[in-house]
Design an enzyme around this catalytic site. Structure first.
Site, PDB file in Angstrom:
ATOM      1  N   TYR A 160       0.812  -1.211   0.000  1.00  0.00           N
ATOM      2  CA  TYR A 160       0.000   0.000   0.000  1.00  0.00           C
ATOM      3  C   TYR A 160       0.858   1.280   0.000  1.00  0.00           C
ATOM      4  O   TYR A 160       0.381   2.353  -0.350  1.00  0.00           O
ATOM      5  CB  TYR A 160      -0.884  -0.015   1.241  1.00  0.00           C
ATOM      6  CG  TYR A 160      -2.166   0.749   1.077  1.00  0.00           C
ATOM      7  CD1 TYR A 160      -3.337   0.100   0.719  1.00  0.00           C
ATOM      8  CD2 TYR A 160      -2.220   2.119   1.290  1.00  0.00           C
ATOM      9  CE1 TYR A 160      -4.518   0.789   0.578  1.00  0.00           C
ATOM     10  CE2 TYR A 160      -3.397   2.818   1.149  1.00  0.00           C
ATOM     11  CZ  TYR A 160      -4.541   2.149   0.795  1.00  0.00           C
ATOM     12  OH  TYR A 160      -5.702   2.838   0.656  1.00  0.00           O
ATOM     13  N   LYS A 227      -1.821 -12.386   6.947  1.00  0.00           N
ATOM     14  CA  LYS A 227      -1.947 -13.466   5.953  1.00  0.00           C
ATOM     15  C   LYS A 227      -0.612 -14.223   5.942  1.00  0.00           C
ATOM     16  O   LYS A 227       0.000 -14.485   4.904  1.00  0.00           O
ATOM     17  CB  LYS A 227      -2.277 -12.817   4.596  1.00  0.00           C
ATOM     18  CG  LYS A 227      -2.667 -13.749   3.505  1.00  0.00           C
ATOM     19  CD  LYS A 227      -4.036 -14.386   3.690  1.00  0.00           C
ATOM     20  CE  LYS A 227      -4.218 -15.450   2.636  1.00  0.00           C
ATOM     21  NZ  LYS A 227      -5.303 -16.379   2.911  1.00  0.00           N
ATOM     22  N   ASP A 281      -8.295 -13.818   5.838  1.00  0.00           N
ATOM     23  CA  ASP A 281      -9.541 -14.261   5.189  1.00  0.00           C
ATOM     24  C   ASP A 281     -10.526 -14.814   6.217  1.00  0.00           C
ATOM     25  O   ASP A 281     -11.730 -14.541   6.164  1.00  0.00           O
ATOM     26  CB  ASP A 281      -9.270 -15.264   4.060  1.00  0.00           C
ATOM     27  CG  ASP A 281      -8.236 -16.318   4.421  1.00  0.00           C
ATOM     28  OD1 ASP A 281      -7.478 -16.094   5.376  1.00  0.00           O
ATOM     29  OD2 ASP A 281      -8.184 -17.361   3.767  1.00  0.00           O
ATOM     30  N   ASP A 305      -7.062  -1.781   5.366  1.00  0.00           N
ATOM     31  CA  ASP A 305      -7.856  -0.977   4.444  1.00  0.00           C
ATOM     32  C   ASP A 305      -9.163  -1.701   4.130  1.00  0.00           C
ATOM     33  O   ASP A 305     -10.256  -1.130   4.233  1.00  0.00           O
ATOM     34  CB  ASP A 305      -7.038  -0.765   3.167  1.00  0.00           C
ATOM     35  CG  ASP A 305      -7.741   0.140   2.180  1.00  0.00           C
ATOM     36  OD1 ASP A 305      -8.177   1.237   2.600  1.00  0.00           O
ATOM     37  OD2 ASP A 305      -7.865  -0.229   1.006  1.00  0.00           O
TER      38      ASP A 305
END
Ligand code: NAP
Length: 423
Positions: A160, A227, A281, A305
C-alpha cells in the site's frame, strides 16, 4: 515564527508532552483544522458547532478550543499554489493534534494522494478506526450492536505504500532481471512489480500502541490479523513480531492465546488481556459470525484498508465512520469518506463521520465528558429519526434534515441531556 504564510490564533496555548510521554493539555489548546474540499466546508461547520457546544456545555467557560485554520487540497492550491503547504505540516507538528475534512485527490502529476502524503511526511504510522453501532441506523446485520471494535492499521508500509513499477518500464525490467537471475524468482517477463516492505520496527510501534489502548480502555482482547500462512516473511513476521513485543514489554498483562489453555485452563484471568491472531480471510468471516469476540484489531496496511470498510458496512456504512492517523507525537483525525463533490455547498450531506472524528480528538486530549456528550447527542438524534438524506432514504418515517440542521439537532439533544442531569 515557525510559519511562512500563516499566523496562529492570538489566543490559545499549544498542547505539549510531559516527561512520561503523556500529553499536557491546557484549558485553551490551539487545534489546527483543514476544512476540506467539496462538501468539507459544510461538514466542518456542523462539526465545529457540535464540538464547541459540547465543550461549552461540559466545562462552561473553564475550557475552550482555539481553532487554527490551516490549508491542504484545492483550497490550498487556489490560495498558495501548493496542495500541501509546509505551514500545514508545521502546525500539526507544533500543536500535536489536528482534524481534517476530505480532500480532493489531484489528478495527474505530483502527489498520489494528499492524505497519503500527510501520513508519510509526518510518519503517522497508525490509522485508528473505531467501529460501533448507533441504534436506529439501518444495517444489513441482525445484531449490528455486537460489533464494537477498534482497528489499528499500519499506515506507512506494505504494498500500500505505493512502491511499484509499471509493466514494461526500465525499472520493472531491471528488477525482474535481478530477481530471476540472482534470487531464482519465477516472474513472467513484462509484469508490473509492487514491493511489500514490512519492518519489525513499524510492527512493534503499532502493536505497542494497540496494547496500550487496550490497557487504557480496559479491553480484554487484542487480535493480530495477517496473511502469514502464505506471505511468511512479511505478514507472518508481523505476527511473530507482535507476539514478541507483547512478551517483552507486557508480559505481566498480556496472555498469548497459546498459553491460555496450557497455563490458565482456557480461561482468561481477570484484569489480563488476551493476545490472539487470525488469518485475514478467516477474520472477514469472524467479524460477521462472532463479532463480539473482537475488541482491538491490529493489522498491516492493506488488510486494514479492506477490513475497516467491511466492518463499517456491518454497522451501517462509511457515513458514520471516524478515523485518526497518529504517531507518538502527532494525531490527525479525519472523516473517512471523500469530498462527495456533487453535493458541495448544498448543506446536505451527513457530517457524522467528521463529528465522530472530533469525538476521537476530544478523547485523545482527555476531554471525555465533552466526547460522551457528543455521542449521547448523536445517539438521541438518530433515535429520534432526525437524519440527513443518506439515512433518511433508508429509515421509514424519518425527518429529513440538512447537514447544519443535523448538527443543531445534536446540540439541542446535548442541551436536553445536560438539563436533565442538573434537575
Ligand atoms: P466520496 O466523496 O466518498 O463519495 C461517494 C459517495 O458516498 C457520495 O456520492 C455519497 O453517495 C456518499 N457520501 C460520501 N460522503 C458522504 C456524506 N458525508 N454523507 C452522505 N453520503 C456521503 O467518494 P468519491 O466520489 O469516490 O471521491 C470524491 C473525491 O474525494 C475524490 O477526489 C477522491 O479522491 C476524494 N477522496 C478523499 C478522501 C479523503 O480525503 N479522506 C477519501 C476518499 C476519497 P450517494 O451519492 O449515493 O448519496
Amino acid at each position: 515564527m515557525p510559519f511562512q504564510k500563516l499566523a496562529p490564533p492570538a489566543r490559545g496555548t499549544a498542547i505539549t508532552k510531559g516527561k512520561s510521554g503523556a500529553l499536557v493539555v491546557p484549558r485553551d489548546p490551539i487545534v489546527p483544522f483543514v476544512e476540506g474540499d467539496g462538501t468539507g466546508p459544510d461538514i466542518w461547520r456542523a462539526t465545529k458547532r457540535v464540538l464547541d457546544a459540547a465543550v461549552q456545555k461540559s466545562y462552561h467557560d473553564e475550557r475552550t478550543i482555539e481553532w487554527f485554520e490551516v490549508f491542504a487540497g484545492e483550497k490550498a492550491n487556489n490560495r498558495f499554489g501548493e496542495w500541501l503547504p509546509a505551514d500545514t505540516l508545521t502546525a500539526l507538528r507544533l500543536y500535536r493534534v489536528g482534524i481534517k475534512g476530505p480532500l480532493t485527490t489531484p489528478v495527474g502529476g505530483g502527489m498520489r494522494s494528499i492524505n497519503v502524503a500527510i501520513r508519510q511526511k509526518l510518519d503517522l504510522y497508525a490509522c485508528v478506526r473505531p467501529v460501533r453501532y448507533f441504534s436506529g441506523v439501518p444495517s444489513p446485520m441482525k445484531n449490528p450492536e455486537k460489533l464494537d471494535a477498534i482497528i489499528f492499521r499500519e499506515n506507512t508500509e506494505d504494498v500500500y505504500a505505493g512502491i511499484e513499477y509499471e509493466a514494461g518500464s526500465p525499472a520493472a525490467t531491471k528488477l525482474i532481471d535481478f530477481l530471476t537471475k540472482n534470487l531464482g524468482a519465477a516472474i513472467r517477463p513484462g509484469s508490473g512489480i509492487g514491493i511489500k516492505p514490512m519492518s519489525r520496527e513499524a510492527t512493534r510501534n503499532l502493536v505497542r500502541r494497540a496494547i496500550n489502548y487496550a490497557i487504557a480502555q480496559r479491553k480484554h482482547t487484542v487480535t493480530l490479523v495477517h496473511k502469514g500462512n502464505i506471505m511468511k516473511f512479511t505478514e507472518g513476521a508481523f505476527r511473530t513480531w507482535g507476539y514478541e513485543l507483547a512478551r517483552e514489554e507486557f508480559a505481566d498483562l498480556v496472555v498469548p492465546e497459546e498459553e491460555l489453555a496450557a497455563k490458565h485452563g482456557g480461561k482468561l484471568p481477570p484484569g489480563k488481556i488476551l493476545l490472539n491472531d487470525r488469518i485475514a480471510d478467516a477474520m472477514f468471516q469472524q467479524i460477521l459470525l462472532r463479532p463480539e469476540e473482537y475488541q482491538v484489531i491490529v493489522t498491516p496496511n492493506l488488510n486494514g484498508d479492506y477490513l475497516s470498510d467491511a466492518a463499517a458496512a456491518q454497522v451501517g456504512g462509511l457515513g458514520l465512520a471516524p478515523g485518526g492517523n497518529m504517531n507518538d507525537d502527532i494525531a490527525c483525525f479525519e472523516a473517512t469518506h471523500g469530498t462527495a463533490p456533487k453535493y458541495a455547498g448544498q448543506d446536505k450531506v451527513n457530517p457524522g463521520s467528521m463529528i465522530l472524528s472530533g469525538v476521537l480528538l476530544l478523547e485523545h486530549i482527555g476531554w471525555q465528558e465533552a466526547a460522551s456528550a457528543v455521542i449521547r447527542g448523536l445517539e438521541r438524534t438518530i433515535a429520534q429519526k432526525r437524519v440527513t438524506y443518506d439515512l433518511h432514504r433508508q429509515i421509514e418515517g424519518a425527518t429529513l434534515l440538512k447537514c447544519s440542521e443535523f448538527g443543531e439537532a445534536i446540540v439541542e439533544n446535548i442541551d436536553q441531556r445536560m438539563a436533565k442531569s442538573l434537575r
